[in-house]
Motif scaffolding. Structure first.
Motif, PDB file in Angstrom:
ATOM      1  N   ARG B  18       0.871  -1.173   0.000  1.00 18.55           N
ATOM      2  CA  ARG B  18       0.000   0.000   0.000  1.00 18.55           C
ATOM      3  C   ARG B  18       0.912   1.229   0.000  1.00 18.55           C
ATOM      4  O   ARG B  18       1.888   1.265   0.717  1.00 18.55           O
ATOM      5  N   TYR B  20       1.338   5.347   0.509  1.00 15.19           N
ATOM      6  CA  TYR B  20       0.785   6.581   1.076  1.00 15.19           C
ATOM      7  C   TYR B  20       1.674   7.713   0.604  1.00 15.19           C
ATOM      8  O   TYR B  20       2.896   7.636   0.736  1.00 15.19           O
ATOM      9  N   ASP B  21       1.039   8.773   0.042  1.00 12.21           N
ATOM     10  CA  ASP B  21       1.875   9.813  -0.581  1.00 12.21           C
ATOM     11  C   ASP B  21       2.350  10.870   0.409  1.00 12.21           C
ATOM     12  O   ASP B  21       3.128  11.742   0.046  1.00 12.21           O
ATOM     13  N   SER B  25      -4.519  10.878   3.602  1.00  9.29           N
ATOM     14  CA  SER B  25      -4.482   9.576   4.257  1.00  9.29           C
ATOM     15  C   SER B  25      -5.022   8.477   3.346  1.00  9.29           C
ATOM     16  O   SER B  25      -5.400   7.415   3.805  1.00  9.29           O
ATOM     17  N   ARG B  26      -5.097   8.738   2.064  1.00 11.33           N
ATOM     18  CA  ARG B  26      -5.587   7.724   1.136  1.00 11.33           C
ATOM     19  C   ARG B  26      -4.600   6.566   1.046  1.00 11.33           C
ATOM     20  O   ARG B  26      -3.398   6.770   0.933  1.00 11.33           O
ATOM     21  N   ALA B  27      -5.141   5.319   1.104  1.00 11.46           N
ATOM     22  CA  ALA B  27      -4.298   4.142   0.932  1.00 11.46           C
ATOM     23  C   ALA B  27      -4.403   3.687  -0.519  1.00 11.46           C
ATOM     24  O   ALA B  27      -5.480   3.361  -0.992  1.00 11.46           O
ATOM     25  N   GLY B  65       4.634  -4.076  10.636  1.00 13.27           N
ATOM     26  CA  GLY B  65       4.774  -3.688   9.248  1.00 13.27           C
ATOM     27  C   GLY B  65       6.156  -3.118   8.932  1.00 13.27           C
ATOM     28  O   GLY B  65       6.791  -2.509   9.791  1.00 13.27           O
ATOM     29  N   MET B  67       8.357  -0.672   6.192  1.00 10.67           N
ATOM     30  CA  MET B  67       8.105   0.370   5.214  1.00 10.67           C
ATOM     31  C   MET B  67       9.306   0.583   4.313  1.00 10.67           C
ATOM     32  O   MET B  67      10.446   0.501   4.747  1.00 10.67           O
ATOM     33  N   GLY B  74       6.562  10.199   1.758  1.00  9.35           N
ATOM     34  CA  GLY B  74       5.640   9.105   1.432  1.00  9.35           C
ATOM     35  C   GLY B  74       6.306   7.767   1.699  1.00  9.35           C
ATOM     36  O   GLY B  74       7.525   7.691   1.838  1.00  9.35           O
ATOM     37  N   TYR B  75       5.496   6.721   1.831  1.00 12.94           N
ATOM     38  CA  TYR B  75       6.100   5.402   1.994  1.00 12.94           C
ATOM     39  C   TYR B  75       5.179   4.289   1.542  1.00 12.94           C
ATOM     40  O   TYR B  75       3.980   4.505   1.320  1.00 12.94           O
ATOM     41  N   GLU B  77       3.923   0.348   2.514  1.00  9.93           N
ATOM     42  CA  GLU B  77       3.862  -0.641   3.579  1.00  9.93           C
ATOM     43  C   GLU B  77       3.560  -1.971   2.899  1.00  9.93           C
ATOM     44  O   GLU B  77       2.553  -2.091   2.188  1.00  9.93           O
TER      45      GLU B  77
END
Lengths: 355, 356
Positions: B18, B20-21, B25-27, B65, B67, B74-75, B77
C-alpha cells in the motif's frame, strides 16, 4: 484465535466503524526487549535511548487502523538528550538542598519556570514523531497554557485539598487533546466536569473503604496489644491484612479507575467529525492485570514483555473510530513542512522527557 | 533505517504494497519493482520512478509492518512483511544485526542466558569490585561531609546525647586507642550516643567515626567485648564499607527500579532490599574476619567477638520479645545469623592454629 473472531466482529460492525487492532506478540516483544536490555547494559545505559526508539517503533507499527500501521519517527539522540536533562534536573533538586537552602530555592524556582516549557516541548516531540499513513501528528500547545494547567489549576486543587483535582485533570486532558492535530485535523475533548467527578468520586469511595478496613484492623490490633498478645502474633495478623488491602488497591481500584477514565476520555474525543469509542470493562482489565502481576512475579520479571503486550492489546482492541466519510480524506499539514527553516533551530531543543 | 543503494538493481522482483503519498491519508494499492537504479512504483492514481538513493527500508521488528520510505515523506507498507524480506534478500540487502538476532529463537535464548550471566557477574563480582575501587578514590572531605550530614539528620530523631559519665567515655576511648590494628594505626574517632530505637548497637560512618550506643556499653560483660566490637567496626572503616554499600545499593536500586518499577513499586522495593542485604551480610563477614585478626594481634581470643554478639542478641530479644521464625528472615537480614558468625570465628581460629 483473534483472526477467527474478526470476520464475525466486522459482520456486526457498522460499515463506517473502524476497530483498532494490535498485531504484536509477547514472543516478538521479548526478543526486542532482550536485545535492548543487553545492549543497554553493555553500553552503561546509553543504548537505552535507541532501545526506546526500537520499542516505540515496534509497538506503534503493531497498532493498526483500517489495515494501516502507525509509525514512530523519534530520533534516539533527542531521547538521550531528554534523559540527560531529566537526570540533571533530579540530581540538581537532590544536591541543591544539601549545599545551601538559597541555592535550593533558586533551583526549585528555575525548575518550576521551565517545567511547562519542558512538558510542551516533549509533547510536541512525541506528536511530531508519530504518524499514520505518512501523516504526522502535531502538538500546538503553548507554554503559557501548560503553565495554566499545571500551576493555576494545580493551586486550585491544592487549596481545595484535591477536591478540585478532577477539574485540573479535565483541563490537562482538554489541553493535550485539543492542541493535538492529525495533519490538519484537530481533536476535540468534550467530557463534562460532572462525568469526570463521578469517576474520581467512585474511586475515592473505594480508597476510603480500604482505608476504613485498615483503620478497623489497626484498632482491633491496638486493643489486642492491651489484652497482652505478643508482637509476633500481632505481626502475623497485620502482614496478611496489609497484603490483602494492597492487592485490593492494585487489582480492584486501579482497574476500576483505569477502565472508567479511559472509557470516559475516549468516548468524548473527536477527530474532526470522527468519533472514538472505548469499550473497556473492569472485568477484562482485572483479568489482564491479575494474570500479569501473578505471572510477572512468578517468573521474576521475565514475563514482563508478554504482560505489556497484553495490556496494550486490551486497550487498543477496545477502541474504535467511527468516521462517516471514511479514513482516506485526512490532509497532511503542509505548512508544518514549509517551516523547515525553523526546524533546524527547534530540533536543537528536541527532547522527550518521558521515560 | 537503511539505504538500499546496495541493491542489485536488475533483480526481477516485485512487491505488492500500500502506498501513502504523505499528503492525504488515502491508501493506494501499489506494486513496486526495481530496475536499473530506480524503484518503479505503480499505483491506482499513477506511477512514479524513484532513484534508489532516495529510498530507505525500516528495520524489521517481529511481525510489525515494514516500510520502504521515500525522501518526500511518502512510503510503502508491504502487504505481507515476509514478502519484503524475501525480495530484499533476493536483491542482496543486508539486514541489521539486531534483526538477524531477533529472528531466531535459539539466538534469543543464547542472548538471554548471556544476559543472566552478565547480571550475575555484575551482581556478585563486578559491582562490589568497582565500588571498592571507587570508594578508595573518594576524597576524605567528601566522606566527612556525608558522615556529618547523616549524623545531623539522625541526631534528635533517632540519636540522642550520651548519658555516660565523662570518665567512663574517656576511659573507653583510651582502651580503644591502645588496640593495635592490622595495617597500623587507622584514622578512627569514637563517639557516644544514646538511642532507644537502636538499642545495644554500634556503627561506623564513612569518615571513620564509630558511634557506640550507651546501651551497648552498659550491657557488655567485659571491656574486651567492647574492644571486639570496636575491632569489628574498625574493619568497616578500614575497608570503607559504608561508602561501598552506598554505591552498591544505589546501583542495585536504580537497576531494580528500571527493571521492575513498571510492574509495582512495592515489589521493586522488596526485591531491591533482598538483593542489597547480601552485600550487607558480606561486609559483616569481612569485618568479623578483620576483627578476628585484630583481636589476635592484641592477644585477645577472637571468640570474644562471638560473646559480644551473643550479649547483644540476648539484649535485643529481651527488648523485642523472643523471635522464633529466625530461618526465614535470614535471607533478608542485614547481618548473618549470630550462630553462623560464631562458627566462622571458630573456623578462623582452627585455621590459624593449623598454620602454626
Amino acid at each position: 484465535m483473534n483472526q477467527d473472531q474478526t470476520p464475525q466482529a466486522s459482520f456486526v460492525q457498522k460499515p463506517d466503524t473502524y476497530r483498532f487492532e494490535f498485531t504484536g506478540s509477547g514472543k516478538e516483544y521479548f526478543s526486542i526487549w532482550i536485545v535492548n536490555l543487553l545492549l543497554s547494559i553493555l553500553t552503561l545505559g546509553i543504548y537505552s535511548a535507541w532501545a526506546k526508539v526500537r520499542t516505540n517503533r515496534y509497538l506503534y507499527r503493531c497498532v493498526k487502523l483500517d489495515d494501516s500501521g502507525f509509525d514512530y519517527h523519534g530520533s534516539p539522540i533527542a531521547i538521550l538528550k531528554g534523559r540527560i536533562i531529566t537526570v540533571c534536573l533530579i540530581a540538581a533538586l537532590n544536591i541543591a538542598p544539601q549545599v545551601h537552602l538559597a541555592l535550593y530555592l533558586v533551583v526549585l524556582v528555575l525548575f518550576l519556570v521551565i517545567m511547562p516549557w519542558l512538558v510542551t516541548r516533549s509533547l510536541a516531540f512525541r506528536m511530531r514523531n508519530s504518524s499514520w499513513r505518512a501523516i504526522r501528528f502535531q502538538f500546538k500547545g503553548r507554554v503559557a497554557e501548560a503553565a495554566k494547567c499545571l500551576y493555576a489549576y494545580g493551586l486550585l486543587s491544592m487549596i481545595t485539598l484535591f477536591l478540585a483535582y478532577p477539574v485540573q485533570y479535565r483541563e490537562i486532558k482538554k489541553f493535550t487533546f485539543e492542541k493535538t492535530y492529525f495533519g490538519k485535523t484537530g481533536f476535540t475533548f468534550r467530557a463534562s466536569i460532572g462525568a469526570v467527578y463521578k469517576v474520581f468520586l467512585l474511586t475515592g469511595l473505594f480508597v476510603l473503604a480500604i482505608g476504613v478496613c485498615y483503620g478497623i484492623g489497626m484498632a482491633g490490633l491496638m486493643s489486642g496489644t492491651d489484652s497482652g498478645k505478643s508482637t509476633e502474633e500481632i505481626y502475623l495478623v497485620i502482614a496478611p491484612l496489609m497484603v490483602i488491602l494492597y492487592l485490593a488497591l492494585i487489582l480492584v481500584v486501579h482497574p476500576f479507575f483505569k477502565t472508567k477514565i479511559t472509557n470516559l476520555v475516549w468516548n468524548n474525543v473527536e477527530l474532526g467529525e470522527a468519533t472514538f469509542e472505548s469499550t473497556l470493562t473492569v472485568r477484562k482489565y482485572f483479568k489482564v492485570i491479575a494474570g500479569n502481576l501473578f505471572l510477572t512475579i512468578l517468573t521474576l520479571g521475565i514475563y514482563w514483555p508478554w504482560a505489556l503486550v497484553k495490556i496494550i492489546r486490551l486497550r487498543v482492541e477496545n477502541l474504535s473510530l467511527t468516521a462517516r466519510n471514511g479514513l482516506d480524506n485526512f490532509m497532511a499539514d503542509s505548512s508544518a513542512e514549509v517551516g523547515a527553516a525553523g526546524e533546524e533551530i527547534s530540533s536543537a531543543f528536541d527532547f522527550d522527557i518521558s521515560f | 533505517m537503511r539505504s538500499i543503494s546496495t541493491f542489485r538493481s536488475d533483480a526481477p522482483v516485485e512487491i505488492r504494497c500500500r502506498y501513502y503519498d504523505g499528503k492525504t491519508s488515502r491508501a493506494n494499492q501499489a506494486v513496486i519493482r526495481f530496475r536499473e537504479g530506480f524503484c518503479i512504483l505503480d499505483f491506482d492514481g499513477g506511477s512514479r520512478e524513484i532513484p534508489l538513493s532516495e529510498l530507505s527500508v525500516t528495520e524489521p521488528l517481529g511481525g510489525a509492518g515494514r516500510m520502504i520510505r521515500f525522501s518526500d515523506g511518502g512510503y510503502c507498507e508491504a502487504a505481507r512483511p515476509g514478502d519484503l524480506r524475501h525480495v530484499l534478500a533476493a536483491v542482496g540487502y543486508r539486514e541489521p544485526v539486531t534483526s538477524v538476532i531477533q529472528k531466531s529463537g535459539k539466538r534469543i535464548a543464547v542472548l538471554f542466558l548471556l544476559l543472566l550471566g552478565i547480571l550475575a557477574a555484575g551482581y556478585f563480582w563486578a559491582l562490589p569490585f568497582a565500588a571498592g575501587i571507587i570508594a578508595e578514590r573518594i576524597p576524605r572531605p567528601v566522606l566527612s561531609y556525608i558522615s556529618g550530614k547523616s549524623v545531623e539528620a539522625l541526631d534528635g530523631k533517632w540519636l540522642f546525647p550520651s548519658k555516660l559519665s565523662e570518665k567512663k567515655k574517656s576511659s573507653l576511648i583510651r582502651s580503644f586507642r591502645k588496640v593495635r590494628l592490622p595495617g597500623g594505626p587507622q584514622p578512627i574517632e569514637v563517639a557516644f550516643r544514646s538511642s532507644e530505637l537502636l538499642g545495644a548497637n554500634a556503627f561506623a560512618l564513612p569518615d571513620g567515626t564509630v558511634l557506640f550506643m550507651d546501651r551497648l556499653v552498659r550491657i557488655a560483660k567485659t571491656r574486651n567485648e567492647l574492644i571486639a566490637v570496636y575491632a569489628h567496626e574498625a574493619g568497616h572503616v578500614v575497608n570503607r564499607h559504608s561508602i561501598r554499600q552506598i554505591i552498591q545499593n544505589s546501583v542495585v536500586a536504580a537497576l531494580v527500579a528500571v527493571y521492575i518499577g513498571d510492574v509495582s513499586s512495592i515489589v521493586g522495593a522488596v526485591s531491591g532490599w533482598i538483593l542489597e542485604s547480601k552485600y550487607s551480610r558480606d561486609f559483616e563477614r569481612m569485618a568479623d574476619r578483620y576483627a578476628a585478626e585484630a583481636l589476635l594481634l592484641n592477644d585477645i581470643s577472637p571468640l570474644t567477638l562471638g560473646r559480644a554478639l551473643e550479649t547483644i542478641e540476648a539484649d535485643h530479644e529481651r527488648l523485642q520479645g523472643k523471635g522464633q521464625e529466625k530461618e526465614l528472615t535470614d535471607y533478608i537480614s542485614t547481618h548473618p545469623p549470630t550462630g553462623e558468625r560464631i562458627g566462622e570465628l571458630k573456623a578462623f581460629m582452627r585455621e590459624r592454629a593449623a598454620r602454626k
